[in-house]
Design a protein around this motif. Structure first.
Motif, PDB file in Angstrom:
ATOM      1  N   LYS A 358      16.985  17.881  -6.968  1.00 13.26           N
ATOM      2  CA  LYS A 358      15.856  16.974  -7.169  1.00 13.26           C
ATOM      3  C   LYS A 358      15.697  16.087  -5.940  1.00 13.26           C
ATOM      4  CE  LYS A 358      13.847  13.567 -10.320  1.00 13.26           C
ATOM      5  NZ  LYS A 358      13.399  12.659  -9.255  1.00 13.26           N
ATOM      6  N   ILE A 359      14.518  16.140  -5.338  1.00 11.11           N
ATOM      7  CA  ILE A 359      14.254  15.321  -4.163  1.00 11.11           C
ATOM      8  C   ILE A 359      14.065  13.863  -4.592  1.00 11.11           C
ATOM      9  CG2 ILE A 359      12.596  14.887  -2.313  1.00 11.11           C
ATOM     10  CD1 ILE A 359      12.198  17.858  -2.046  1.00 11.11           C
ATOM     11  N   LYS A 360      14.702  12.970  -3.879  1.00 10.05           N
ATOM     12  CA  LYS A 360      14.705  11.553  -4.233  1.00 10.05           C
ATOM     13  C   LYS A 360      13.297  10.967  -4.209  1.00 10.05           C
ATOM     14  CE  LYS A 360      17.420   7.375  -3.278  1.00 10.05           C
ATOM     15  NZ  LYS A 360      18.461   6.783  -2.409  1.00 10.05           N
ATOM     16  N   ASN A 361      13.021  10.075  -5.176  1.00  9.11           N
ATOM     17  CA  ASN A 361      11.722   9.404  -5.304  1.00  9.11           C
ATOM     18  C   ASN A 361      10.575  10.394  -5.442  1.00  9.11           C
ATOM     19  OD1 ASN A 361      12.966   6.843  -4.982  1.00  9.11           O
ATOM     20  ND2 ASN A 361      12.920   7.092  -2.762  1.00  9.11           N
ATOM     21  N   SER A 362      10.817  11.461  -6.182  1.00 13.58           N
ATOM     22  CA  SER A 362       9.818  12.519  -6.328  1.00 13.58           C
ATOM     23  C   SER A 362      10.077  13.274  -7.623  1.00 13.58           C
ATOM     24  CB  SER A 362       9.907  13.475  -5.125  1.00 13.58           C
ATOM     25  OG  SER A 362       9.201  14.664  -5.360  1.00 13.58           O
ATOM     26  N   THR A 363       9.060  13.998  -8.102  1.00 13.93           N
ATOM     27  CA  THR A 363       9.251  14.916  -9.231  1.00 13.93           C
ATOM     28  C   THR A 363       9.586  16.321  -8.741  1.00 13.93           C
ATOM     29  OG1 THR A 363       6.890  15.475  -9.284  1.00 13.93           O
ATOM     30  CG2 THR A 363       7.632  13.623 -10.673  1.00 13.93           C
ATOM     31  N   GLN A 364       9.685  16.489  -7.424  1.00 18.23           N
ATOM     32  CA  GLN A 364       9.856  17.807  -6.823  1.00 18.23           C
ATOM     33  C   GLN A 364      11.274  18.338  -7.012  1.00 18.23           C
ATOM     34  OE1 GLN A 364       8.561  17.867  -2.767  1.00 18.23           O
ATOM     35  NE2 GLN A 364       8.738  20.075  -2.534  1.00 18.23           N
ATOM     36  N   LEU A 365      11.364  19.603  -7.423  1.00 16.96           N
ATOM     37  CA  LEU A 365      12.635  20.321  -7.508  1.00 16.96           C
ATOM     38  C   LEU A 365      12.592  21.500  -6.548  1.00 16.96           C
ATOM     39  CD1 LEU A 365      13.261  20.596 -11.383  1.00 16.96           C
ATOM     40  CD2 LEU A 365      14.280  18.963  -9.802  1.00 16.96           C
ATOM     41  N   ILE A 366      13.647  21.652  -5.761  1.00 16.36           N
ATOM     42  CA  ILE A 366      13.770  22.806  -4.885  1.00 16.36           C
ATOM     43  C   ILE A 366      15.089  23.509  -5.210  1.00 16.36           C
ATOM     44  CG2 ILE A 366      12.429  21.713  -3.048  1.00 16.36           C
ATOM     45  CD1 ILE A 366      15.133  21.348  -1.545  1.00 16.36           C
ATOM     46  N   GLY A 367      15.254  24.710  -4.690  1.00 17.79           N
ATOM     47  CA  GLY A 367      16.510  25.403  -4.939  1.00 17.79           C
ATOM     48  C   GLY A 367      16.491  26.802  -4.377  1.00 17.79           C
ATOM     49  N   GLY A 368      17.530  27.550  -4.724  1.00 14.66           N
ATOM     50  CA  GLY A 368      17.632  28.907  -4.207  1.00 14.66           C
ATOM     51  C   GLY A 368      18.587  29.758  -5.009  1.00 14.66           C
ATOM     52  N   TYR A 369      18.472  31.051  -4.800  1.00 15.20           N
ATOM     53  CA  TYR A 369      19.339  32.033  -5.460  1.00 15.20           C
ATOM     54  C   TYR A 369      20.170  32.747  -4.404  1.00 15.20           C
ATOM     55  CZ  TYR A 369      20.740  36.415  -7.721  1.00 15.20           C
ATOM     56  OH  TYR A 369      21.466  37.486  -8.194  1.00 15.20           O
ATOM     57  N   ASN A 370      21.488  32.729  -4.591  1.00 11.63           N
ATOM     58  CA  ASN A 370      22.418  33.419  -3.708  1.00 11.63           C
ATOM     59  C   ASN A 370      23.128  34.494  -4.524  1.00 11.63           C
ATOM     60  OD1 ASN A 370      24.407  34.288  -1.980  1.00 11.63           O
ATOM     61  ND2 ASN A 370      25.605  32.394  -2.027  1.00 11.63           N
ATOM     62  N   PRO A 371      22.835  35.774  -4.275  1.00 12.56           N
ATOM     63  CA  PRO A 371      23.472  36.840  -5.055  1.00 12.56           C
ATOM     64  C   PRO A 371      24.913  37.121  -4.627  1.00 12.56           C
ATOM     65  CG  PRO A 371      22.033  37.797  -3.402  1.00 12.56           C
ATOM     66  CD  PRO A 371      21.870  36.295  -3.294  1.00 12.56           C
ATOM     67  N   LEU A 372      25.362  36.421  -3.570  1.00  9.37           N
ATOM     68  CA  LEU A 372      26.707  36.636  -3.027  1.00  9.37           C
ATOM     69  C   LEU A 372      27.608  35.453  -3.382  1.00  9.37           C
ATOM     70  CD1 LEU A 372      25.486  37.731   0.519  1.00  9.37           C
ATOM     71  CD2 LEU A 372      25.946  39.221  -1.452  1.00  9.37           C
ATOM     72  N   ASP A 373      28.868  35.521  -2.980  1.00  6.95           N
ATOM     73  CA  ASP A 373      29.792  34.391  -3.157  1.00  6.95           C
ATOM     74  C   ASP A 373      29.498  33.284  -2.158  1.00  6.95           C
ATOM     75  OD1 ASP A 373      31.625  35.186  -5.245  1.00  6.95           O
ATOM     76  OD2 ASP A 373      32.408  36.696  -3.864  1.00  6.95           O
ATOM     77  N   TRP A 374      29.691  32.040  -2.586  1.00  9.14           N
ATOM     78  CA  TRP A 374      29.854  30.941  -1.642  1.00  9.14           C
ATOM     79  C   TRP A 374      31.325  30.926  -1.216  1.00  9.14           C
ATOM     80  CZ3 TRP A 374      25.550  28.978   0.131  1.00  9.14           C
ATOM     81  CH2 TRP A 374      24.416  28.874  -0.691  1.00  9.14           C
ATOM     82  N   ASP A 375      31.597  30.600   0.040  1.00  7.80           N
ATOM     83  CA  ASP A 375      32.977  30.467   0.511  1.00  7.80           C
ATOM     84  C   ASP A 375      32.960  29.623   1.781  1.00  7.80           C
ATOM     85  OD1 ASP A 375      32.399  32.176   2.767  1.00  7.80           O
ATOM     86  OD2 ASP A 375      32.758  33.929   1.487  1.00  7.80           O
ATOM     87  N   GLN A 376      34.081  29.574   2.497  1.00  8.14           N
ATOM     88  CA  GLN A 376      34.185  28.768   3.724  1.00  8.14           C
ATOM     89  C   GLN A 376      34.502  29.651   4.917  1.00  8.14           C
ATOM     90  OE1 GLN A 376      36.315  24.933   3.038  1.00  8.14           O
ATOM     91  NE2 GLN A 376      36.558  25.676   0.910  1.00  8.14           N
ATOM     92  N   SER A 377      33.831  30.796   4.986  1.00  5.39           N
ATOM     93  CA  SER A 377      34.134  31.800   6.022  1.00  5.39           C
ATOM     94  C   SER A 377      33.505  31.491   7.373  1.00  5.39           C
ATOM     95  CB  SER A 377      33.652  33.173   5.552  1.00  5.39           C
ATOM     96  OG  SER A 377      32.254  33.154   5.292  1.00  5.39           O
ATOM     97  N   GLN A 378      32.764  30.403   7.462  1.00  2.00           N
ATOM     98  CA  GLN A 378      32.099  30.003   8.715  1.00  2.00           C
ATOM     99  C   GLN A 378      31.206  31.122   9.246  1.00  2.00           C
ATOM    100  OE1 GLN A 378      33.762  26.826   7.850  1.00  2.00           O
ATOM    101  NE2 GLN A 378      32.871  26.666   9.873  1.00  2.00           N
TER     102      GLN A 378
END
Length: 465
Positions: A358-378
Motif C-alpha cells: 500500500k502506497i503511503k497517503n494513497s488508496t493505491q495498491l501495487i504488487g507482483g507475482y514471483n513464480p520462483l523462490d526468493w533468496d539471497q543469491s545476489q
C-alpha cells in the motif's frame, strides 16, 4: 453451410427489425421526457415472448388503427431496443451497460417472460458486474428477492454479502433492510463476521425499526415488549455460545430484559461454571467459505490474482468457487519487521509468492507475482511468468492494471539488501522506486510512481490446491 445459413437468417430478421416494414405493434417505452415510439411485428413477438403471446391471444392489448398498442413506462427505450434486437435475431450486447442498467434489463426480460435471457443476464452480472452490489446492497438484495426467477443471482448476492458483510452492515441503508432478508443472512453458516458484531448489528437494526434508542435503563414496559417481538424470530439465529465472555457480559447480558430468561440462565451457567458444555441442539458455529489473512486486500482480489497467474482472459476468469490456489500469508511488514532481513527470514525458499504493497497517503495498491523462490543469491532470475500489478483504488477491482514481464532474464532480483524487487521496481534497503536505469522497460508501464513510500506490504505463498 448451416452456420452460414443461420447467420444470413439472423441478419435478415435484424434488417426487418431495423426497417420496420409491415409493423403492426407500437410500443411506447420510457416515461415523461424519455418516451420513445418503437415499432415491431406481433407474429415475431408472440413466438419469442410468453408475455406478448398472452397479450395477442387473449386480446387484452390495446388496439388502434389495426395496430397493437403497448405502454411500458418502466422500461427505457434503450433497454427495450436491446430486448427487441434479441427477440428478432438472437443477438445481445451487454458489455457496454453499467451494473444497475443490466439489473433493470434483467427485470424487464423477466416481466416479458423471455426465459433464455433471464439466465444469460444473471450469468453476465455474476461474472462481470459485481462491483455495483457494493453501491446499494440493500436495494439490490430487495430487488433480487422479489423475483423468483433470479435464483442464481439471489444465491450469488447472499454469498457475496456473506464474504464481505461490511458492504451491507456498514451501509447507511442497512437499517432499511426488510426482516425476511436479514433473516436469510443470519441463517447462513458462512456469514463472515464475529458473532458479537452480528448481534450488535441486529440490535442496531431492531432499534431503528422500533424507533427506540439504545438506552436499556430508560426503556419502559412497552419499549421492552416491542423489542422482544421484533427480536423473537432472530434470537435462535444468533450463535450466542460463540461470543467471548467479556463481550457477553458487556454487550449481551446488559440486554437480559429483552432476551428469553432460559437463554440468559444457560449462558451464565456456561460462562461461570467450569467445564460446563453448551446446551444441546445448538446451531453450529459459522464457517466462512474463504478467509483471507490480509489487512490490505479483500477476498475479491483472489480470483483475479489466480486468473493472472494462469493467464486467463476476461471471459474465462476464475470465480470464488473455482480458485485453484490457496494464498498463505508469509509476511506483513507492519507486524513482522519492516526491513529486508525480516522479509527474507519469512519469505525465502517458499516457492511462488505474490506480494501487495500500500502506497503511503494513497488508496493505491501495487504488487507482483514471483513464480520462483526468493533468496539471497545476489542474482537476477529468469522467468516469463512473473507480472506486476497496480490498483489505483485498492478496494475497487475494476481499477486494476497488470503487466507481464517483457525482459524475462531480469524478471526477479534476489539479494540480501533487496526486498521484493522485480524488473524496474526496486525495494533496496526498504527504499522503494520504479525507474529504467537506462535498461528500458522490463515490465510495460502500468502507472506505478517513480518514487514512493510504502505504508505496509504483505507477501503470500501461492499454493496449488
Amino acid at each position: 453451410m448451416s452456420s452460414k445459413f443461420w447467420a444470413e437468417l439472423s441478419n435478415d430478421y435484424e434488417k426487418l427489425f431495423e426497417t420496420e416494414v409491415g409493423y403492426d405493434v407500437i410500443i411506447y417505452a420510457g416515461e415523461e421526457q424519455n418516451v420513445k415510439e418503437i415499432h415491431a411485428h406481433s407474429n415475431i413477438l408472440s413466438i419469442r415472448s410468453q408475455y406478448f403471446r398472452s397479450a395477442f391471444s387473449n386480446e387484452w392489448a390495446e388496439k388502434k388503427d389495426r395496430k397493437f398498442i403497448f405502454k411500458k413506462p418502466n422500461i427505457s427505450p434503450q433497454l427495450f431496443n436491446i430486448i427487441l434486437r434479441f427477440i428478432y435475431c438472437g443477438n445481445i450486447e451487454l458489455k457496454d451497460l453499467q451494473g444497475p442498467d443490466v439489473l433493470k434489463l434483467l427485470i424487464a426480460v423477466d416481466e416479458l417472460n423471455i426465459h433464455p435471457l433471464v439466465s444469460h443476464i444473471q450469468e453476465f452480472l455474476i461474472e462481470h458486474q459485481t462491483e455495483f452490489l457494493y453501491k446499494n446492497p440493500t436495494g439490490i438484495l430487495e430487488t433480487v428477492y422479489q423475483h423468483e426467477t433470479f435464483t442464481d443471482l439471489w444465491n450469488f448476492c447472499l454469498e457475496k454479502i456473506c464474504e464481505e458483510p461490511k458492504a451491507l452492515f456498514s451501509s447507511n441503508s442497512f437499517t432499511d433492510l426488510k426482516a425476511p432478508l436479514l433473516e436469510s443472512l443470519l441463517k447462513r453458516d458462512d456469514l463472515n463476521m464475529d458473532e458479537i458484531e452480528i448481534w450488535e448489528n441486529l440490535l442496531k437494526w431492531c432499534f431503528a425499526q422500533q424507533n427506540i434508542k439504545n438506552e436499556p435503563s430508560k426503556w419502559n414496559k412497552d419499549d421492552i415488549t416491542k423489542i422482544e417481538r421484533a427480536l423473537y424470530r432472530f434470537i435462535p439465529l444468533i450463535r450466542f455460545y460463540d461470543i467471548k465472555p467479556t463481550d457477553f457480559f458487556y454487550k449481551v447480558y446488559c440486554y437480559k430484559d429483552i432476551l428469553p430468561q432460559d437463554l440468559i440462565h444457560n449462558l451464565l451457567e456456561f460462562h461461570i461454571v467450569p467445564d460446563m458444555k453448551p446446551k444441546s441442539n445448538l446451531t453450529p458455529s459459522r464457517k466462512p467459505k474463504y478467509q483471507l489473512d490480509s489487512t490490505l486486500i479483500e477476498s475479491d482480489h483472489i480470483p483475479i490474482f489466480a486468473s493472472w497467474i494462469d493467464r486467463k482472459d476476461d471471459s474465462s476468469h476464475y470465480n470464488r468457487k473455482n480458485i485453484p490456489y490457496d494464498f498463505k500469508l508469509l509476511y506483513r511488514s507492519s507486524q513482522d519487521g519492516n526491513d529486508v532481513l525480516s522479509f527474507h527470514r519469512n519469505c525465502d525458499n517458499k516457492g511462488a509468492t505474490i506480494w501487495i504493497a500500500k502506497i503511503k497517503n494513497s488508496t493505491q495498491l501495487i504488487g507482483g507475482y514471483n513464480p520462483l523462490d526468493w533468496d539471497q543469491s545476489q542474482s537476477w532470475k529468469s522467468t516469463a511468468d512473473s507480472f506486476l500489478f497496480n490498483f489505483t483504488n485498492g478496494r475497487v477491482i475494476s481499477t486494476a492494471k497488470r503487466s507481464y514481464v517483457s525482459a524475462p532474464n531480469v524478471a526477479v532480483c534476489c539479494a540480501s539488501h533487496c526486498g521484493p524487487t522485480m524488473g524496474n521496481l526496486f525495494c533496496e534497503n526498504n527504499v522503494w522506486s520504479y525507474n529504467n536505469l537506462g535498461n528500458g522497460e522490463r515490465y510495460p508501464k502500468i502507472g506505478i510512481p517513480a518514487n514512493f513510500e510504502v505504508e505496509d506490504y504483505e507477501v503470500f505463498q501461492v499454493i496449488k490446491k
